[in-house]
Write a protein that holds these residues in place. Sequence first.
Motif, PDB file in Angstrom:
ATOM      1  N   UNK A 199      -6.275  -0.934   1.770  1.00 50.87           N
ATOM      2  CA  UNK A 199      -6.102  -0.344   0.445  1.00 50.87           C
ATOM      3  C   UNK A 199      -4.626  -0.097   0.135  1.00 50.87           C
ATOM      4  N   UNK A 200      -3.868   0.215   1.163  1.00 51.70           N
ATOM      5  CA  UNK A 200      -2.441   0.490   0.966  1.00 51.70           C
ATOM      6  C   UNK A 200      -1.615  -0.789   0.851  1.00 51.70           C
ATOM      7  N   UNK A 201      -2.111  -1.858   1.455  1.00 46.65           N
ATOM      8  CA  UNK A 201      -1.318  -3.097   1.480  1.00 46.65           C
ATOM      9  C   UNK A 201      -1.886  -4.175   0.568  1.00 46.65           C
ATOM     10  N   UNK A 218     -13.456  13.850   9.023  1.00 39.81           N
ATOM     11  CA  UNK A 218     -12.044  13.588   9.327  1.00 39.81           C
ATOM     12  C   UNK A 218     -11.614  12.224   8.789  1.00 39.81           C
ATOM     13  N   UNK A 219     -12.454  11.203   9.006  1.00 42.83           N
ATOM     14  CA  UNK A 219     -12.101   9.866   8.550  1.00 42.83           C
ATOM     15  C   UNK A 219     -12.395   9.678   7.060  1.00 42.83           C
ATOM     16  N   UNK A 220     -13.330  10.457   6.537  1.00 42.01           N
ATOM     17  CA  UNK A 220     -13.545  10.429   5.089  1.00 42.01           C
ATOM     18  C   UNK A 220     -12.294  10.913   4.360  1.00 42.01           C
ATOM     19  N   UNK A 221     -11.645  11.928   4.929  1.00 49.70           N
ATOM     20  CA  UNK A 221     -10.404  12.442   4.327  1.00 49.70           C
ATOM     21  C   UNK A 221      -9.322  11.373   4.340  1.00 49.70           C
ATOM     22  N   UNK A 222      -9.278  10.565   5.411  1.00 46.28           N
ATOM     23  CA  UNK A 222      -8.314   9.449   5.484  1.00 46.28           C
ATOM     24  C   UNK A 222      -8.561   8.471   4.340  1.00 46.28           C
ATOM     25  N   UNK A 223      -9.840   8.186   4.061  1.00 41.58           N
ATOM     26  CA  UNK A 223     -10.189   7.287   2.956  1.00 41.58           C
ATOM     27  C   UNK A 223      -9.732   7.881   1.628  1.00 41.58           C
ATOM     28  N   UNK A 224      -9.965   9.184   1.446  1.00 43.82           N
ATOM     29  CA  UNK A 224      -9.576   9.851   0.196  1.00 43.82           C
ATOM     30  C   UNK A 224      -8.065   9.781  -0.004  1.00 43.82           C
ATOM     31  N   UNK A 225      -7.300  10.011   1.067  1.00 41.33           N
ATOM     32  CA  UNK A 225      -5.839   9.948   0.964  1.00 41.33           C
ATOM     33  C   UNK A 225      -5.381   8.534   0.591  1.00 41.33           C
ATOM     34  N   UNK A 226      -6.060   7.527   1.125  1.00 43.86           N
ATOM     35  CA  UNK A 226      -5.710   6.140   0.792  1.00 43.86           C
ATOM     36  C   UNK A 226      -6.000   5.850  -0.682  1.00 43.86           C
ATOM     37  N   UNK A 227      -7.114   6.373  -1.176  1.00 46.57           N
ATOM     38  CA  UNK A 227      -7.465   6.167  -2.587  1.00 46.57           C
ATOM     39  C   UNK A 227      -6.449   6.865  -3.492  1.00 46.57           C
ATOM     40  N   UNK A 256      -3.190   7.361  -2.916  1.00 43.83           N
ATOM     41  CA  UNK A 256      -1.975   6.532  -3.006  1.00 43.83           C
ATOM     42  C   UNK A 256      -2.234   5.270  -3.819  1.00 43.83           C
ATOM     43  N   UNK A 257      -3.456   4.757  -3.759  1.00 45.54           N
ATOM     44  CA  UNK A 257      -3.809   3.548  -4.507  1.00 45.54           C
ATOM     45  C   UNK A 257      -3.824   3.814  -6.016  1.00 45.54           C
ATOM     46  N   UNK A 258      -4.272   5.000  -6.395  1.00 40.91           N
ATOM     47  CA  UNK A 258      -4.292   5.358  -7.825  1.00 40.91           C
ATOM     48  C   UNK A 258      -2.879   5.401  -8.402  1.00 40.91           C
ATOM     49  N   UNK A 259      -1.926   5.862  -7.610  1.00 43.43           N
ATOM     50  CA  UNK A 259      -0.545   5.902  -8.084  1.00 43.43           C
ATOM     51  C   UNK A 259       0.053   4.501  -8.145  1.00 43.43           C
ATOM     52  N   UNK A 260      -0.416   3.647  -7.240  1.00 41.48           N
ATOM     53  CA  UNK A 260       0.115   2.284  -7.184  1.00 41.48           C
ATOM     54  C   UNK A 260      -0.463   1.416  -8.307  1.00 41.48           C
ATOM     55  N   UNK A 261      -1.760   1.553  -8.578  1.00 36.91           N
ATOM     56  CA  UNK A 261      -2.425   0.756  -9.624  1.00 36.91           C
ATOM     57  C   UNK A 261      -3.131   1.712 -10.596  1.00 36.91           C
ATOM     58  N   UNK A 262      -2.389   2.327 -11.520  1.00 32.33           N
ATOM     59  CA  UNK A 262      -2.990   3.329 -12.413  1.00 32.33           C
ATOM     60  C   UNK A 262      -4.101   2.774 -13.306  1.00 32.33           C
ATOM     61  N   UNK A 263      -4.096   1.468 -13.578  1.00 33.95           N
ATOM     62  CA  UNK A 263      -5.124   0.891 -14.449  1.00 33.95           C
ATOM     63  C   UNK A 263      -6.504   0.882 -13.789  1.00 33.95           C
ATOM     64  N   UNK A 264      -6.537   1.017 -12.465  1.00 36.08           N
ATOM     65  CA  UNK A 264      -7.800   0.992 -11.732  1.00 36.08           C
ATOM     66  C   UNK A 264      -8.372   2.399 -11.519  1.00 36.08           C
ATOM     67  N   UNK A 265      -7.850   3.369 -12.266  1.00 35.69           N
ATOM     68  CA  UNK A 265      -8.269   4.751 -12.013  1.00 35.69           C
ATOM     69  C   UNK A 265      -9.759   4.957 -12.269  1.00 35.69           C
ATOM     70  N   UNK A 266     -10.350   4.188 -13.200  1.00 31.79           N
ATOM     71  CA  UNK A 266     -11.766   4.358 -13.520  1.00 31.79           C
ATOM     72  C   UNK A 266     -12.669   4.083 -12.338  1.00 31.79           C
ATOM     73  N   UNK A 321     -11.864   4.031  -9.133  1.00 28.34           N
ATOM     74  CA  UNK A 321     -11.628   4.962  -8.031  1.00 28.34           C
ATOM     75  C   UNK A 321     -12.111   6.373  -8.371  1.00 28.34           C
ATOM     76  N   UNK A 322     -12.009   6.766  -9.641  1.00 29.94           N
ATOM     77  CA  UNK A 322     -12.507   8.077 -10.047  1.00 29.94           C
ATOM     78  C   UNK A 322     -14.029   8.150  -9.885  1.00 29.94           C
TER      79      UNK A 322
END
Length: 713
Positions: A351-353, A376-385, A387-397, A399-400
């Motif tokens: 998701x980050x790359x 614990x790993x669900x939180x890792x997924x949330x953190x990745x999402x 950073x992804x929202x900031x990287x691709x703001x048009x995809x916010x729908x 991910x939200x």
Amino acid sequence: MMLYLRRDKKDEENGASGNPFHNLEKTAVLQEARVFNETPINPRRCIHILTKFLYILNQGEQFSTTEATEAFFATTKLFQSKDVTLRRMVYMLIKELSNIAEDVIIVTSSLTKDMTGKEDLYRAAAIRTLCRITDSTMLQGIERYMKQAIVDKAHSVSSAAMVSSLHLMNTSNDVVKRWVNEAQEAVNSDNIMVQYHALGLLYRIKKTDRLAVTKLVSKFTRSSLRSPYAFCLLIRIACKLLAEEDSGTDSPYFEFIENCLRHKSEMVIYEAAHAIVNMKQTTARELAPAVSVLQLFCSSPKPTLRFAAVRTLNKVAMTHPAAVTACNLDLENLITDVNRSIATLAITTLLKTGSESSIDRLMKQISGFMSEISDEFKIVVVEAIRSLCFKFPKKHGIMMNFLTSMLRDEGGFEYKKAIVDTIISIIDENPEAKESGLSHLCEFIEDCEHTVLATRILHLLGREGPRTTFPSKYIRYVYNRIVLENSAVRAAAVSSLAKFGAHSEELLGNVLVLLRRCLLDTDDEVRDRAIFYVNLLEQQQRQMNSAYILNGLQVSIIGLEKALHQYTLEPSECPFDIKSVPLETHVISAEPIRVHADSTPAAAKSADKISATRQDIFAEQLGAIPQFSSLGPLFKSSSMPLELTESETEYVIQCVKHTFQHHMVFQFDCTNTLNDQILENVFVEVEPPEDFEIMSTIHCPKLKYNVPGTTYT
């Protein structure tokens, strides 16, 4: 047989699950210790009783000094037995009781005898126990035996002596330093654990001598160590020297770490790759060899190596996503890994790359196994999402919607908090996502069991809801909380409702009706807030609404508490001045802004006690910024902020001066009073006097309306 089965079934229902010590009582065990006085000694029975002692001690049961001393003296009787297992259990109990019982030093002679005896099974355990009960005054008496043990031919004895020496350095540093020659001899051992412990002891002895540590590392980087554990320790020592020297990749230490990437041991290879990845200011070119090694580990048959590799790549992707792109194919293969922890880390790294076009596919793959992984790993997924929202703001729908579905699932507080934090950050950064994000959060608080999250969302609704296209649709959700929730949430809902009324004249009448219903609430806080807001809103004065409802106190809560406490301790005829409390500042994770002075600042007059309290607050705030740690302790902060602009201007700026030993930090607290503008990359231009040089400036990333921001010079 039937009775036995019934008892097991009953124990299982009571949660014992077959634990023979489940209902153990301290008093009963102390009574059983009388068996130690019997002659002849029954080793098997005594071992069982010693096990009970160790169990209740490790369960947190508290022994009084008298009880511990009686148990200790009873245990010493067991030195008469020659049973090896019993003797080692005796050592373990003596170590546990050494900090509670009195006169434990009486067993010193027995332990010294075992330590120097011919039975190797006794010796290592006797050394560990002896060093536990020995204080600095008695250590010299056994120094000769410890030196002999360090170079002993028995590897277990040698390792036990060196590990015990490491513990003794906390209390008898000067004595242990005299054992350096023996440690130097032990480091040449063929045994991998002895070599590892010897290197650790040598480093600890020479740790305070920079030149000695440099020689130590230089010596062993040229000679080949047998122990992979020793290699890993050497890599860590080399990393510390690199960080202190700040010499970068030109250093021979970096060359040594890079050469370790080609070591035959997987442990050493990973340690070297992990070290390179965690170095500061590394470029993509310097990371390439480490990333290549981690890429190979991704296809390893060993789950531990795959997990270590993908977890490290996940960390690299946060700072150098382009460097990890080459591993995308290997990471995609790990999505179907049977170990869900590995699969989760692989997907979050992708998701980050990954590119914008791959987001839909990855989100579908994540949803397939979210229910199978831990919070614990669900939180890792949330953190990745996030950073992804900031990287691709048009995809916010997309991910939200995914985050909202996660909110509905079962999970603990930290997991839910991570999702709510992410949705709020998306709302703050992406105006297009505001209304959908607020709607999702409104649905969540309808069935939210966490008071902290509910109050935070209500605060957000009060801040952002009135500015939306249809603010009235949120009032229903807010008022439901007044009807259905606990007092803390009801109080937050009252404050949120008041903001809707203060911001919109159209909604004022309806809001007042709802607030008047709260005047008879059973909770004092809810009632007081309702009375306060009703009286304010009935006056319909925008200035008062802005000062007391829409814009709360922008001061440090910790600072306000300390200042009020100090004021109550020393009553004064002068009224309390809110301006004496520092403004609330946000931690900025950027390079500190420092002004270097060639001369040490002169000592200022001692401040009054309230100013000293302010200085404590500023020290806490500056200490929260990692980059300020190198400046040393804060010497003094200016007692009152200096206003650089008039209060009626568009931008209000106050300056606080912080003095360190060799640096000065100017803190500029800025407030934007224009409600139709948002300022970005805000900083104050400073012209330094002679003998001063501006080293750097920290910009305030964003300055919103009536939200204080801080920049440093």
